[in-house]
Design a protein around this motif. Structure first.
Motif, mmCIF file in Angstrom:
data_model
loop_
_atom_site.group_PDB
_atom_site.id
_atom_site.type_symbol
_atom_site.label_atom_id
_atom_site.label_comp_id
_atom_site.label_asym_id
_atom_site.label_seq_id
_atom_site.Cartn_x
_atom_site.Cartn_y
_atom_site.Cartn_z
ATOM 1 N N TYR A 116 -75.719 52.700 23.538
ATOM 2 C CA TYR A 116 -75.409 53.415 24.777
ATOM 3 C C TYR A 116 -74.102 54.186 24.658
ATOM 4 C CZ TYR A 116 -79.375 51.281 26.957
ATOM 5 O OH TYR A 116 -80.665 50.927 27.259
ATOM 6 N N PHE A 157 -78.485 56.806 25.929
ATOM 7 C CA PHE A 157 -78.322 56.178 24.625
ATOM 8 C C PHE A 157 -78.625 57.188 23.525
ATOM 9 C CE2 PHE A 157 -82.575 55.245 26.207
ATOM 10 C CZ PHE A 157 -83.409 55.541 25.140
ATOM 11 N N GLU A 192 -82.428 58.594 28.144
ATOM 12 C CA GLU A 192 -81.870 57.790 29.229
ATOM 13 C C GLU A 192 -82.878 56.775 29.719
ATOM 14 O OE1 GLU A 192 -79.173 59.649 32.205
ATOM 15 O OE2 GLU A 192 -79.994 61.518 31.390
ATOM 16 N N ASP A 193 -82.361 55.653 30.177
ATOM 17 C CA ASP A 193 -83.158 54.667 30.881
ATOM 18 C C ASP A 193 -82.311 54.143 32.038
ATOM 19 O OD1 ASP A 193 -81.382 52.775 29.791
ATOM 20 O OD2 ASP A 193 -82.834 52.015 28.340
ATOM 21 N N GLU A 194 -82.757 53.049 32.650
ATOM 22 C CA GLU A 194 -82.036 52.530 33.825
ATOM 23 C C GLU A 194 -80.614 52.085 33.497
ATOM 24 O OE1 GLU A 194 -83.985 49.355 31.631
ATOM 25 O OE2 GLU A 194 -84.860 51.129 32.547
ATOM 26 N N LYS A 195 -80.321 51.810 32.245
ATOM 27 C CA LYS A 195 -78.980 51.355 31.827
ATOM 28 C C LYS A 195 -78.030 52.527 31.576
ATOM 29 C CE LYS A 195 -76.441 47.961 29.895
ATOM 30 N NZ LYS A 195 -75.499 47.341 30.762
ATOM 31 N N GLY A 196 -78.573 53.697 31.262
ATOM 32 C CA GLY A 196 -77.734 54.853 30.992
ATOM 33 C C GLY A 196 -78.269 55.684 29.839
ATOM 34 N N THR A 204 -70.058 56.682 29.912
ATOM 35 C CA THR A 204 -70.365 57.577 31.030
ATOM 36 C C THR A 204 -69.698 58.941 30.892
ATOM 37 O OG1 THR A 204 -70.573 55.630 32.435
ATOM 38 C CG2 THR A 204 -70.363 57.745 33.551
#
Length: 188
Positions: free
Chosen positions: A122, A99, A93-97, A125
């Motif tokens: 990615y 992956f 995970e990173d700030e975008k979601g 959700t």
């Protein structure tokens, strides 16, 4: 032991590549990658080899360790092969979601190793939520997209690209990249 030793396997036969998984996608993409990279045929077989990591690895370190373990455990089970390949899919995970990605790890009969990583993409959700709750990515995809055993078919990448990039194509390029040191032995 789930791999049956071929009684008729002779050293003069095609080179033997063992994949540390019985997943047909991982076996077929490995065969295709080796054939393309070396421009010759190989005998590629799958073998159940422990990854030694959770069913759904998280992060680069754990995912790469799973690929390494599959390759080395395959070699331990069947040391007569010419190459052993571990393929392990992971998430992070990173700030975008969240992956997804995979690591490829290859060992040859001389003990030389190489590795390569696929591209990343990615995850929706709804799928990421299930994975965060402890579900393996393939099972989460099956649940959200109403599929059955998608990880032995096009996988998450196939579902999300509507079949433009399936799991075979996704892994094949990374396997070929991991083969670079074996294709250029004078340089590595």
């Amino acid at each position: 032991m789930s791999f049956k030793r071929r009684e008729n396997f002779q050293p003069s036969d095609k080179l033997l590549v063992l994949v540390g998984s019985k997943n047909p996608v991982k076996i077929s993409c490995t065969e295709d990658a080796f054939t393309r990279a070396f421009n010759k045929s190989f005998l590629v077989e799958g073998i159940n080899a422990s990854s030694g990591v959770p069913e759904q690895p998280v992060g680069n370190r754990e995912t790469l360790l799973g690929a390494k373990n599959r390759a080395f455990n395959s070699r331990e089970i069947f040391p007569e092969a010419n190459y052993w390949v571990g393929i392990e899919g992971g998430v992070d995970e990173d700030e975008k979601g969240m992956f997804a990605f995979a690591w490829i790890f290859i060992v040859d009969k001389m003990g030389k190793t190489s590795q390569s990583k696929t591209g990343t993409f990615y995850i929706p959700t709804a799928v990421a939520s299930l994975v965060s709750e402890g579900m393996e990515l393939g099972k989460a995809d099956d649940s959200v997209f109403n599929k059955d055993n998608s990880k032995q078919q096009g996988g998450s990448v196939g579902i999300l690209t509507h079949g433009v990039v399936d799991r075979t194509e996704y892994y094949r390029q990374a396997i070929i990249l991991a083969l670079i040191p074996f294709l250029n032995e004078n340089l590595y």
